[in-house]
Design a protein around this motif. Sequence first.
Motif, mmCIF file in Angstrom:
data_model
loop_
_atom_site.group_PDB
_atom_site.id
_atom_site.type_symbol
_atom_site.label_atom_id
_atom_site.label_comp_id
_atom_site.label_asym_id
_atom_site.label_seq_id
_atom_site.Cartn_x
_atom_site.Cartn_y
_atom_site.Cartn_z
ATOM 1 N N GLY A 135 -1.097 -0.903 -3.145
ATOM 2 C CA GLY A 135 -0.621 -0.862 -4.538
ATOM 3 C C GLY A 135 -0.745 -1.800 -5.558
ATOM 4 N N ASP A 136 -1.144 -1.658 -6.816
ATOM 5 C CA ASP A 136 -1.305 -2.769 -7.713
ATOM 6 C C ASP A 136 0.024 -2.997 -8.502
ATOM 7 O OD1 ASP A 136 -1.869 -4.752 -9.627
ATOM 8 O OD2 ASP A 136 -3.846 -3.625 -10.162
ATOM 9 N N THR A 179 1.830 -9.926 -3.379
ATOM 10 C CA THR A 179 1.790 -8.440 -2.835
ATOM 11 C C THR A 179 0.287 -8.052 -2.751
ATOM 12 O OG1 THR A 179 1.364 -7.694 -5.051
ATOM 13 C CG2 THR A 179 3.732 -7.588 -4.306
ATOM 14 N N ARG A 180 0.082 -6.957 -1.598
ATOM 15 C CA ARG A 180 -1.399 -6.901 -1.193
ATOM 16 C C ARG A 180 -1.708 -5.654 -2.229
ATOM 17 N NH1 ARG A 180 -1.892 -7.041 5.236
ATOM 18 N NH2 ARG A 180 -1.246 -9.463 5.349
ATOM 19 N N ARG A 181 -2.956 -5.853 -2.997
ATOM 20 C CA ARG A 181 -3.294 -4.717 -3.510
ATOM 21 C C ARG A 181 -3.829 -3.387 -3.025
ATOM 22 N NH1 ARG A 181 -7.412 -7.902 -7.989
ATOM 23 N NH2 ARG A 181 -6.071 -9.820 -8.354
ATOM 24 N N ARG A 182 -3.979 -3.638 -1.678
ATOM 25 C CA ARG A 182 -4.268 -2.315 -0.912
ATOM 26 C C ARG A 182 -2.948 -1.557 -0.696
ATOM 27 N NH1 ARG A 182 -5.198 -5.033 4.993
ATOM 28 N NH2 ARG A 182 -3.072 -5.400 5.471
ATOM 29 N N PRO A 188 3.806 1.327 -7.378
ATOM 30 C CA PRO A 188 3.397 0.570 -8.520
ATOM 31 C C PRO A 188 3.636 1.038 -9.820
ATOM 32 C CG PRO A 188 1.926 0.938 -6.696
ATOM 33 C CD PRO A 188 3.084 1.865 -6.545
ATOM 34 N N PHE A 189 3.611 2.265 -10.205
ATOM 35 C CA PHE A 189 4.008 2.634 -11.456
ATOM 36 C C PHE A 189 4.999 2.408 -12.038
ATOM 37 C CE2 PHE A 189 3.656 6.006 -14.872
ATOM 38 C CZ PHE A 189 2.852 5.494 -15.619
ATOM 39 N N LEU A 190 6.126 2.039 -11.405
ATOM 40 C CA LEU A 190 7.521 1.745 -11.698
ATOM 41 C C LEU A 190 7.487 0.330 -12.635
ATOM 42 C CD1 LEU A 190 9.716 2.645 -8.894
ATOM 43 C CD2 LEU A 190 10.061 3.126 -10.940
ATOM 44 N N THR A 191 6.314 -0.358 -12.383
ATOM 45 C CA THR A 191 6.222 -1.453 -13.140
ATOM 46 C C THR A 191 5.565 -1.230 -14.850
ATOM 47 O OG1 THR A 191 3.775 -1.910 -12.514
ATOM 48 C CG2 THR A 191 5.541 -2.978 -11.032
ATOM 49 N N ALA A 192 5.350 -0.068 -15.013
ATOM 50 C CA ALA A 192 4.924 0.171 -16.223
ATOM 51 C C ALA A 192 6.017 0.317 -17.170
ATOM 52 C CB ALA A 192 4.249 1.539 -16.411
ATOM 53 N N PHE A 247 11.786 10.455 0.299
ATOM 54 C CA PHE A 247 12.337 9.984 1.381
ATOM 55 C C PHE A 247 12.479 11.354 2.476
ATOM 56 C CE2 PHE A 247 14.318 6.851 -1.267
ATOM 57 C CZ PHE A 247 13.977 5.396 -0.641
ATOM 58 N N ARG A 248 12.637 12.402 1.979
ATOM 59 C CA ARG A 248 12.705 13.610 2.924
ATOM 60 C C ARG A 248 11.450 14.320 2.985
ATOM 61 N NH1 ARG A 248 17.771 17.383 1.877
ATOM 62 N NH2 ARG A 248 16.921 18.086 3.754
ATOM 63 N N GLN A 249 10.791 14.554 1.736
ATOM 64 C CA GLN A 249 9.507 15.535 1.921
ATOM 65 C C GLN A 249 8.295 14.708 2.096
ATOM 66 O OE1 GLN A 249 9.569 18.781 -0.923
ATOM 67 N NE2 GLN A 249 11.531 18.152 -1.508
ATOM 68 N N ASN A 250 8.188 13.303 2.070
ATOM 69 C CA ASN A 250 7.212 12.371 1.933
ATOM 70 C C ASN A 250 6.174 12.665 1.062
ATOM 71 O OD1 ASN A 250 6.096 10.107 3.303
ATOM 72 N ND2 ASN A 250 4.590 11.572 4.460
ATOM 73 N N LEU A 251 6.543 13.283 -0.164
ATOM 74 C CA LEU A 251 5.763 13.389 -1.436
ATOM 75 C C LEU A 251 5.932 12.146 -2.098
ATOM 76 C CD1 LEU A 251 6.581 17.008 -2.233
ATOM 77 C CD2 LEU A 251 4.486 16.058 -1.123
ATOM 78 N N LYS A 252 5.100 10.940 -2.000
ATOM 79 C CA LYS A 252 5.267 9.673 -2.420
ATOM 80 C C LYS A 252 4.929 9.593 -3.821
ATOM 81 C CE LYS A 252 6.686 7.815 1.399
ATOM 82 N NZ LYS A 252 7.889 7.448 1.692
ATOM 83 N N ILE A 253 3.901 10.233 -4.176
ATOM 84 C CA ILE A 253 3.400 10.190 -5.718
ATOM 85 C C ILE A 253 4.446 10.765 -6.452
ATOM 86 C CG2 ILE A 253 1.681 10.732 -7.365
ATOM 87 C CD1 ILE A 253 -0.145 9.894 -5.164
ATOM 88 N N PRO A 254 4.467 12.276 -6.368
ATOM 89 C CA PRO A 254 5.527 12.892 -7.474
ATOM 90 C C PRO A 254 7.014 12.291 -7.323
ATOM 91 C CG PRO A 254 4.932 14.187 -5.499
ATOM 92 C CD PRO A 254 4.091 13.075 -5.357
ATOM 93 N N GLY A 255 7.488 12.017 -6.159
ATOM 94 C CA GLY A 255 8.717 11.446 -5.947
ATOM 95 C C GLY A 255 8.677 9.862 -6.708
ATOM 96 N N GLY A 256 7.793 9.186 -6.705
ATOM 97 C CA GLY A 256 7.645 7.938 -7.312
ATOM 98 C C GLY A 256 7.700 8.111 -8.989
#
Length: 346
Positions: free
Chosen positions: A225-226, A220-223, A166-170, A93-102
């Motif tokens: 995130g899957d 959901t739209r795959r574009r 999306p990786f949260l679904t793993a 939310f603050r640094q906008n680093l979506k992938i490492p944050g997710g």
Amino acid sequence: MKFDKEDLQWAASQGLISVEQADALWKALSERNSERPQFNFANVAFYFGALIVISAMTWFMTLAWESFGGGGIFLLASVYALCFVLTGRDMWFRQNLKIPGGLLFTIAVSMAPLVIYGLQRWTGFWTQGDPGTYRDFYSWVKGSWFLMELGTIIAGLIALKFVRFPFLTAPIAFSLYFMSMDITPILFGEANFNWKQRLLVSMWFGIACLIVAYLVDIRTRRRDGDFAFWLYLFGLLAFWFGLSFTGDSNELQKFIYCLINLGLIVLSVLLKRKVFIIFGAIGVFAYLGHLAQSVFQDAVLFPVALTVVGLCIIYLGILYEQNSRAIERFFERIIPESLRQILPRD
């Protein structure tokens, strides 16, 4: 369809767009896709590091952790999970680093089984008796693991509500797969279920998981995130293994098994999911192997017939490649609009 910067440069060289438009379009698309996972060193490092952390807190958990007791495990795992959540929230939310944050949120969700195990070990509350150490969670089918799997699914759904990663679904799909096995002792009793019942439960649980994956896929739209991939994968694992190892059957049932696997291959086209064709192809080859070893083991022409069939399939693929647009338009005309609306789209 996938394309890169060279494709845009080619379009500019053909006069379809100007060089300035090609550069502007590539820059805009690069900025739009900057938050999507890409195969580069940074993202490989992100995911590889996350998998190491998850493995350390799951499969590679040592017996030394048992020395902390249930209360110690619960408190330590909770602190770890909280730290991952707080750091992930700051990055997302603050640094906008979506992938490492997710990924940090995903690690936190993966800690849920250990948190719940520590709490159960602390309180002594088990649904079907003490299942053993935490390491046994990943190797033994026991009904007492059920709450750990349920808690992980709930934690993952809560995380998805706030973080669309999306990786949260793993971990959710992984827990559903384990639940498909551990729910059998609850349904039939700890000592009363047999292998066939376990496979039956796994098969129907896999079907339910595939239905959920399909519903997620069309909503959901795959574009963006899957979100359905992991549900499809573990749903197919539960369904296909349950279907494939149900035991002895007659030739008609084996033929129906082959038809079901052919149906999975067809579904891979309709749903645009390669994972279906992998399981379907393995099932079809298993059936052909059965025919070669049991039914036609003395038939000289059986390998020749299979070769002809394989070559015909390759030729059909060539014809489809050459006439794909005409074939797609034909199916668009004959498939009702109501059916086209319920198929996932890229």
